[in-house]
Design an enzyme around this catalytic site. Structure first.
Site, mmCIF file in Angstrom:
data_model
loop_
_atom_site.group_PDB
_atom_site.id
_atom_site.type_symbol
_atom_site.label_atom_id
_atom_site.label_comp_id
_atom_site.label_asym_id
_atom_site.label_seq_id
_atom_site.Cartn_x
_atom_site.Cartn_y
_atom_site.Cartn_z
ATOM 1 N N CYS A 23 -0.942 -4.865 6.668
ATOM 2 C CA CYS A 23 -0.763 -3.751 7.616
ATOM 3 C C CYS A 23 -0.059 -4.245 8.884
ATOM 4 O O CYS A 23 0.759 -3.528 9.467
ATOM 5 C CB CYS A 23 -2.102 -3.134 7.985
ATOM 6 N N CYS A 64 0.806 -1.229 0.000
ATOM 7 C CA CYS A 64 0.000 0.000 0.000
ATOM 8 C C CYS A 64 0.836 1.276 0.000
ATOM 9 O O CYS A 64 0.292 2.368 -0.159
ATOM 10 C CB CYS A 64 -0.924 0.020 1.210
HETATM 11 FE FE1 FES Z 1 -1.394 0.647 4.361
HETATM 12 FE FE2 FES Z 1 -2.877 -0.508 6.204
HETATM 13 S S1 FES Z 1 -3.473 0.059 4.186
HETATM 14 S S2 FES Z 1 -0.826 0.056 6.339
#
Ligand code: FES
Length: 211
Positions: A107, A36
């Site tokens: 995450c 992400c």
């Molecule tokens: Fe990036 Fe959770 S979506 S750390």
């Protein structure tokens, strides 16, 4: 639709433990998630006699799940030796939180990677790394993935701020696509030196700006 987060995740998200920056940490890790692009920083204070983590703090530039997992990980790691803390897994952190949606697994991986990076940094700075890899441009490049580009909130490799890396007889030369009078130039240089100077066979690091 059922709310995907447990009470404990929400509680840690709203009241994260051990959050903030630590001045003069013994070890510091900055990790970015390939999934992400978010980042987490972990700071350690370690007892040099016992190798016990006496204090730990984190800063998260990630989502609620990342904040909650980083929070629980700091609780799990505090009071443990660095060897014990290395074995904390993202599955364990997720379990402690009562579960996370599968799409949020990365995450918690990011939080654990941040902890491991800070331990690795501590070990390197204190001569505790046994396998000594010879420094190459690739080794330097992977170090620089832990240096943040504050203009983008991503690391300086992914944002292509680094244009060239040379390693010659322990002397590292890093070219940046940034003028020396840029407002972040000094901070980026300081971070680079911190990450690269600790490599065991590096004797000199030169950061070269465009002007
Ligand atoms: Fe990036 Fe959770 S979506 S750390």
């Amino acid at each position: 639709m059922k709310f995907p987060y447990t009470e404990k995740v929400l509680e840690h998200f709203k009241n994260p433990r051990n959050v903030g920056k630590m001045e003069n940490p013994d070890g510091k890790g900055l990790e970015g998630s390939p999934a992400c692009g978010d980042m987490v920083a972990v700071y350690l204070q370690v007892n040099p006699e016992t190798q016990v983590i006496e204090d730990i703090k984190f800063e998260s530039y990630g989502c609620a799940s990342n904040i909650a997992t980083a929070s629980i990980i700091t609780e799990l790691a505090k009071g443990k030796t660095i060897d014990e803390a290395k074995n904390i897994t993202w599955q364990q952190a997720t379990e402690e939180l009562g579960g996370l949606p599968p799409v949020k697994a990365h995450c918690s991986v990011l939080a654990v990677e941040g902890l491991r990076a800070s331990i690795r940094d501590y070990e390197e700075k204190h001569g505790l790394v046994s396998e000594k890899e010879v420094t190459t441009p690739d080794v330097v490049r992977s170090r620089l993935k832990h240096v943040m580009n504050p203009m983008a909130g991503l690391d300086i490799i992914r944002t292509e701020l680094v244009t060239k890396i040379d390693v010659n007889d322990g002397i590292v030369r890093i070219l940046l696509d940034l003028p020396s009078n840029h407002q972040f130039a000094a901070a980026i240089k300081e971070d680079i030196l911190e990450k690269v100077e600790s490599l065991w066979d590096v004797t000199e690091v030169n950061v070269v700006f465009t002007e």
